[in-house]
Scaffold this active site. Structure first.
Site, PDB file in Angstrom:
ATOM      1  N   ASP A  13     -87.916 -38.746  -6.134  1.00 27.31           N
ATOM      2  CA  ASP A  13     -88.330 -37.852  -7.216  1.00 27.31           C
ATOM      3  C   ASP A  13     -88.169 -36.383  -6.850  1.00 27.31           C
ATOM      4  O   ASP A  13     -87.962 -36.042  -5.681  1.00 27.31           O
ATOM      5  CB  ASP A  13     -89.779 -38.161  -7.636  1.00 27.31           C
ATOM      6  N   ASN A  60    -103.850 -43.045  -7.647  1.00 28.31           N
ATOM      7  CA  ASN A  60    -103.948 -43.707  -8.956  1.00 28.31           C
ATOM      8  C   ASN A  60    -102.973 -44.875  -9.084  1.00 28.31           C
ATOM      9  O   ASN A  60    -102.780 -45.409 -10.169  1.00 28.31           O
ATOM     10  CB  ASN A  60    -103.722 -42.691 -10.086  1.00 28.31           C
ATOM     11  N   HIS A  98     -99.673 -44.764  -8.382  1.00 28.75           N
ATOM     12  CA  HIS A  98     -98.280 -44.447  -8.732  1.00 28.75           C
ATOM     13  C   HIS A  98     -97.331 -44.678  -7.562  1.00 28.75           C
ATOM     14  O   HIS A  98     -97.725 -44.599  -6.399  1.00 28.75           O
ATOM     15  CB  HIS A  98     -98.125 -43.044  -9.340  1.00 28.75           C
ATOM     16  N   GLU A 101     -96.398 -42.848 -13.181  1.00 26.00           N
ATOM     17  CA  GLU A 101     -97.845 -42.753 -13.356  1.00 26.00           C
ATOM     18  C   GLU A 101     -98.363 -43.985 -14.109  1.00 26.00           C
ATOM     19  O   GLU A 101     -97.571 -44.712 -14.734  1.00 26.00           O
ATOM     20  CB  GLU A 101     -98.166 -41.489 -14.164  1.00 26.00           C
TER      21      GLU A 101
END
Ligand code: GLP
Length: 260
Positions: free
Chosen positions: A67, A136, A138, A143
């Protein structure tokens, strides 16, 4: 999933380094998928050390990072281009022309995402994908609620991810809102993947990834579908798992017959 539980962060990171080193030694022109984040820093240090001291070479290796933030030029100090340069590329002999990251400053990020997928395909796909995990759940910047069929594209970051990454930027407002990230399906298409997680802040996400239901609410849980996923943990990151006895029985001390 292979769940390898190592006594501490250092041992977990060396175990991940072993797998990368073996892949690159067995297949010098391997295609690596690379990850960023604090967890990966000691791993890159270990690989750079093996390059210096043991002659581990990346000259024929191709790499694709997961990313990049949208809106940051490659030379921005907080870009993942800069992270990779500082943490890894400048310390090893990888050919810069074969070390790819998404173009966060492209005028058309969606078009740049499609080009990135095409580049991965043209390289023959990813042999070994390295992954971290967000608190979380990811992976990359996929996400919670990301499509499990997604390919490289633009994603909006959650407030919690922006807060977690704010430490690298001047303020929360300066922390990018968008990123280009490989999709969950891009990651699942890798021939093998290794996810490294350390520290108790990751324990809940790790539990949901390994033992929770397969759900876009925890994108990392999609790795349950991967035919060759290895999860490398220190004891703290493994702290919320239920089947620890089983993992330790199958892979005592984090050993893996495929690599030991
Ligand atoms: C970042 C990256 C992920 C990384 C994760 C965890 O936002 N996009 O690829 O795995 O967050 O980072 P850290 O290792 O710093 O906890």
């Amino acid at each position: 999933m292979k769940v390898l539980i190592l006594p501490d962060e250092q041992a977990a990171m060396q175990r991940a380094a072993d797998i990368v080193a073996r892949t690159v030694t067995a297949t010098p022109d391997a295609v690596l998928g690379l990850a960023t984040g604090g967890t990966m820093l000691p791993l890159y240090e270990a690989l750079a050390q093996r390059h210096r001291e043991d002659g581990l070479s990346f000259t024929k290796t191709t790499s694709f990072n997961l990313d990049e933030y949208i809106g940051l030029a490659p030379d921005h100090p907080c870009s993942y281009h800069s992270y990779m340069q500082e943490a890894f590329f400048r310390h090893v002999d990888i050919d810069p022309a074969r070390a790819h990251l998404p173009k966060g400053d492209a005028p058309d990020p969606q078009a740049a995402s499609l080009e990135y997928e095409a580049l991965i395909a043209a390289a023959g796909g990813i042999d070994l994908q390295l992954l971290g995990i967000g608190q979380n759940g990811h992976i990359g910047f996929n996400e919670p609620t990301a499509s499990l069929g997604s390919r490289t594209r633009v994603k909006t970051l959650t407030t919690s991810t922006r807060r977690a990454n704010q430490r690298y930027f001047a303020s929360f407002e300066d922390t990018p809102r968008y990123a280009i990230t490989m999709g969950v399906a891009t990651i699942l298409a890798s021939r093998a993947c290794v996810l490294l997680a350390t520290g108790d802040a990751k324990a809940d996400a790790v539990m949901r990834m390994v033992e929770g239901p397969l759900s876009a609410a925890c994108p990392a849980s999609a790795l349950q579908l991967h035919a060759s996923a290895t999860v490398i943990l220190d004891k703290a990151a493994a702290g919320a798992l239920t089947f620890t006895d089983y993992y330790e029985n199958v892979h005592p001390g984090g050993r893996d017959s495929a690599f030991d």
